[in-house]
Design a protein around this motif. Sequence first.
Motif, PDB file in Angstrom:
ATOM      1  N   MET A 226       0.864  -1.192   0.000  1.00  0.00           N
ATOM      2  CA  MET A 226       0.000   0.000   0.000  1.00  0.00           C
ATOM      3  C   MET A 226       0.900   1.241   0.000  1.00  0.00           C
ATOM      4  SD  MET A 226      -2.897  -1.362   2.715  1.00  0.00           S
ATOM      5  CE  MET A 226      -3.787   0.202   2.823  1.00  0.00           C
ATOM      6  N   ASN A 227       1.530   1.468  -1.130  1.00  0.00           N
ATOM      7  CA  ASN A 227       2.601   2.468  -1.211  1.00  0.00           C
ATOM      8  C   ASN A 227       2.106   3.907  -1.283  1.00  0.00           C
ATOM      9  OD1 ASN A 227       4.531   0.366  -1.252  1.00  0.00           O
ATOM     10  ND2 ASN A 227       4.206   0.086  -3.446  1.00  0.00           N
ATOM     11  N   ASP A 228       0.813   4.089  -1.528  1.00  0.00           N
ATOM     12  CA  ASP A 228       0.259   5.441  -1.626  1.00  0.00           C
ATOM     13  C   ASP A 228      -0.574   5.813  -0.403  1.00  0.00           C
ATOM     14  OD1 ASP A 228       1.352   6.142  -4.115  1.00  0.00           O
ATOM     15  OD2 ASP A 228      -0.231   5.062  -5.180  1.00  0.00           O
ATOM     16  N   THR A 229      -0.440   5.065   0.681  1.00  0.00           N
ATOM     17  CA  THR A 229      -1.209   5.329   1.895  1.00  0.00           C
ATOM     18  C   THR A 229      -0.284   5.850   2.971  1.00  0.00           C
ATOM     19  OG1 THR A 229      -2.741   3.535   1.305  1.00  0.00           O
ATOM     20  CG2 THR A 229      -2.798   4.330   3.585  1.00  0.00           C
ATOM     21  N   ASP A 230      -0.547   7.074   3.448  1.00  0.00           N
ATOM     22  CA  ASP A 230       0.334   7.683   4.446  1.00  0.00           C
ATOM     23  C   ASP A 230      -0.384   8.878   5.070  1.00  0.00           C
ATOM     24  OD1 ASP A 230       2.581   8.208   6.018  1.00  0.00           O
ATOM     25  OD2 ASP A 230       3.986   8.041   4.330  1.00  0.00           O
ATOM     26  N   PHE A 231       0.254   9.451   6.089  1.00  0.00           N
ATOM     27  CA  PHE A 231      -0.308  10.610   6.787  1.00  0.00           C
ATOM     28  C   PHE A 231       0.046  11.931   6.103  1.00  0.00           C
ATOM     29  CE2 PHE A 231      -0.264   7.274   9.987  1.00  0.00           C
ATOM     30  CZ  PHE A 231      -1.542   7.383  10.509  1.00  0.00           C
ATOM     31  N   PHE A 232       0.873  11.866   5.066  1.00  0.00           N
ATOM     32  CA  PHE A 232       1.180  13.058   4.270  1.00  0.00           C
ATOM     33  C   PHE A 232       1.651  12.605   2.896  1.00  0.00           C
ATOM     34  CE2 PHE A 232       5.288  11.800   5.724  1.00  0.00           C
ATOM     35  CZ  PHE A 232       6.198  12.265   4.799  1.00  0.00           C
ATOM     36  N   LEU A 233       1.713  13.554   1.959  1.00  0.00           N
ATOM     37  CA  LEU A 233       2.152  13.244   0.600  1.00  0.00           C
ATOM     38  C   LEU A 233       3.534  13.826   0.353  1.00  0.00           C
ATOM     39  CD1 LEU A 233      -1.099  13.352   0.431  1.00  0.00           C
ATOM     40  CD2 LEU A 233      -0.688  13.487  -2.028  1.00  0.00           C
ATOM     41  N   PRO A 234       4.486  13.016  -0.088  1.00  0.00           N
ATOM     42  CA  PRO A 234       5.779  13.568  -0.501  1.00  0.00           C
ATOM     43  C   PRO A 234       5.619  14.399  -1.770  1.00  0.00           C
ATOM     44  CG  PRO A 234       5.659  11.229  -1.033  1.00  0.00           C
ATOM     45  CD  PRO A 234       4.414  11.556  -0.252  1.00  0.00           C
ATOM     46  N   ALA A 235       6.602  15.221  -2.050  1.00  0.00           N
ATOM     47  CA  ALA A 235       6.515  16.170  -3.173  1.00  0.00           C
ATOM     48  C   ALA A 235       6.244  15.474  -4.503  1.00  0.00           C
ATOM     49  CB  ALA A 235       7.807  16.986  -3.254  1.00  0.00           C
ATOM     50  N   ASP A 236       6.787  14.287  -4.698  1.00  0.00           N
ATOM     51  CA  ASP A 236       6.630  13.624  -5.998  1.00  0.00           C
ATOM     52  C   ASP A 236       5.231  13.030  -6.208  1.00  0.00           C
ATOM     53  OD1 ASP A 236       6.939  11.593  -4.130  1.00  0.00           O
ATOM     54  OD2 ASP A 236       8.257  10.372  -5.377  1.00  0.00           O
ATOM     55  N   LYS A 237       4.376  13.090  -5.173  1.00  0.00           N
ATOM     56  CA  LYS A 237       2.993  12.613  -5.331  1.00  0.00           C
ATOM     57  C   LYS A 237       1.972  13.739  -5.250  1.00  0.00           C
ATOM     58  CE  LYS A 237       3.932   7.989  -3.457  1.00  0.00           C
ATOM     59  NZ  LYS A 237       3.558   6.970  -2.461  1.00  0.00           N
ATOM     60  N   ALA A 238       2.422  14.952  -4.984  1.00  0.00           N
ATOM     61  CA  ALA A 238       1.497  16.070  -4.754  1.00  0.00           C
ATOM     62  C   ALA A 238       0.587  16.323  -5.959  1.00  0.00           C
ATOM     63  CB  ALA A 238       2.280  17.332  -4.403  1.00  0.00           C
ATOM     64  N   HIS A 239       1.087  16.062  -7.164  1.00  0.00           N
ATOM     65  CA  HIS A 239       0.283  16.327  -8.366  1.00  0.00           C
ATOM     66  C   HIS A 239      -0.899  15.370  -8.489  1.00  0.00           C
ATOM     67  CE1 HIS A 239       2.981  13.074  -9.582  1.00  0.00           C
ATOM     68  NE2 HIS A 239       2.165  12.817 -10.579  1.00  0.00           N
ATOM     69  N   THR A 272      -1.512  23.767  -1.415  1.00  0.00           N
ATOM     70  CA  THR A 272      -1.091  24.396  -0.156  1.00  0.00           C
ATOM     71  C   THR A 272      -1.540  23.599   1.068  1.00  0.00           C
ATOM     72  OG1 THR A 272      -3.110  25.742  -0.168  1.00  0.00           O
ATOM     73  CG2 THR A 272      -1.147  26.717  -1.169  1.00  0.00           C
ATOM     74  N   SER A 273      -2.029  22.391   0.858  1.00  0.00           N
ATOM     75  CA  SER A 273      -2.621  21.585   1.925  1.00  0.00           C
ATOM     76  C   SER A 273      -1.627  21.246   3.033  1.00  0.00           C
ATOM     77  CB  SER A 273      -3.166  20.282   1.331  1.00  0.00           C
ATOM     78  OG  SER A 273      -3.617  19.413   2.342  1.00  0.00           O
ATOM     79  N   SER A 274      -2.160  21.137   4.248  1.00  0.00           N
ATOM     80  CA  SER A 274      -1.324  20.695   5.375  1.00  0.00           C
ATOM     81  C   SER A 274      -0.874  19.244   5.199  1.00  0.00           C
ATOM     82  CB  SER A 274      -2.098  20.834   6.691  1.00  0.00           C
ATOM     83  OG  SER A 274      -3.255  20.019   6.680  1.00  0.00           O
ATOM     84  N   PHE A 275      -1.552  18.495   4.323  1.00  0.00           N
ATOM     85  CA  PHE A 275      -1.163  17.098   4.075  1.00  0.00           C
ATOM     86  C   PHE A 275       0.134  16.974   3.275  1.00  0.00           C
ATOM     87  CE2 PHE A 275      -5.686  16.378   4.992  1.00  0.00           C
ATOM     88  CZ  PHE A 275      -5.610  15.258   5.815  1.00  0.00           C
ATOM     89  N   LEU A 276       0.708  18.088   2.837  1.00  0.00           N
ATOM     90  CA  LEU A 276       1.955  18.028   2.065  1.00  0.00           C
ATOM     91  C   LEU A 276       3.189  17.947   2.958  1.00  0.00           C
ATOM     92  CD1 LEU A 276       1.110  20.649  -0.715  1.00  0.00           C
ATOM     93  CD2 LEU A 276       0.869  18.157  -0.808  1.00  0.00           C
TER      94      LEU A 276
END
Length: 424
Positions: A226-239, A272-276
């Motif tokens: 489950m590589n796309d599940t986390d408490f925040f998104l790294p920069a390379d997934k923000a798009h 600009t989300s806090s999830f970034l």
Amino acid sequence: MLAPTPASPESAGMSEAAFDRIEAHLKHRYIDAGRFPGTQLVVYRRGKVVHSTVQGFADLERKLPVKDDTIFRIYSMTKPITSVAFMMLVEEGRVALDEPVHKYIPEWKNLGVFVAGTAPAFLTRPPSRPMLIVDLLRHTSGLTYGFQQRSNVDAAYREMKIGEVIKAGTLDSMIADLAKIPLEFSPGEAWNYSVATDVIGYLIGKISGIPFEQFLKERIFNPLGMNDTDFFLPADKAHRFAACYSADPQGGMSFHAADRKGGLTLQDDPATSSFLAPPSLISGGGGLCSTTADYLTFCRALINGGELGGVRLIGPKTLALMTSNHLPGGRDLPEMSRSLFSEAAYNGIGFGLGFSVTMNPAQTLIPGSRGEYAWGGAATTSFWIDPAEELIAIFMTQVLPSSAYPIRRELRTMVYAAITDSNL
């Protein structure tokens, strides 16, 4: 983890024409009417993905469409994952469901029950019994959410910013703050949707000896892929991150008036989300972002008895315990609930250890099966698992609050109408 096999609905006893009706319904009543920006629906039956579609936009402002790999805020769909993680520790004999919570949080030992007053001058009485671990998992702990806006206790949560969508402080500071606020009721006396699953996340870290987010990664996400599940998104997934909106029905609750449309207000801009960035408070109750594919992987492990592709999370008997109704006296949510808000509020629905559980389908007035378990998230995401029909359904969009429209009831009705070959 290998992706599940796509197949025709008919190969698994379902109707393609019925799924076409569902997608037309979502497009006409919700997307074209301005109620939802976009949607993703996946239905899995008898080991196959029999329906998987995306419609509309993940980001209206930038005109970015929903895609199969769009990342959504799943909010309270985090709760079942946290609950499964905790039950892994129960299986290992490191904690028991009937233990008092103050064994692990000593500062909660003398928590009183609200009688009168406002913060910080509360009048309290002793609880009739201590809060147990099981109370946290089934939301009978006496804790609450500030957004319930029902009592002076809720008001104290808001004042101290406990359990808000944008989390303040840390898990440690939340536990310390909760020690200063009385319980809504004596543990076990009622059901109230609450920050209890955040407390479960805190306990996972304390009992396992590693940070809660690390436990999830090492024991669930990485083993299952489950590589796309986390408490925040790294920069390379923000798009790939969807925008989140607030519903403004403007009379749009009536679907019969073609000239009345719902409205959407941007609530969280993905740019600009806090999830970034990594959050200071790791919320086991509502902090995760995920994709439909990742969440389907988690659900497939559950429908398969706790194991997928050689990775076992929990045993089938533990899962059976989790998906039984644990409300005292075998009651349902409407009988026991003090909540002004819940992700499920139907008659005939009980609550297990992290999931709502269907006890009596007839009382819900919606098609379904006894033993079906489910939950949803604040931004109108939802899932349910029906072991009897070998069925999983996952729906994603990003509209707050989840109570704005009756989409969950409609989807259940329409997905079950797609079954042409029932197991029952």
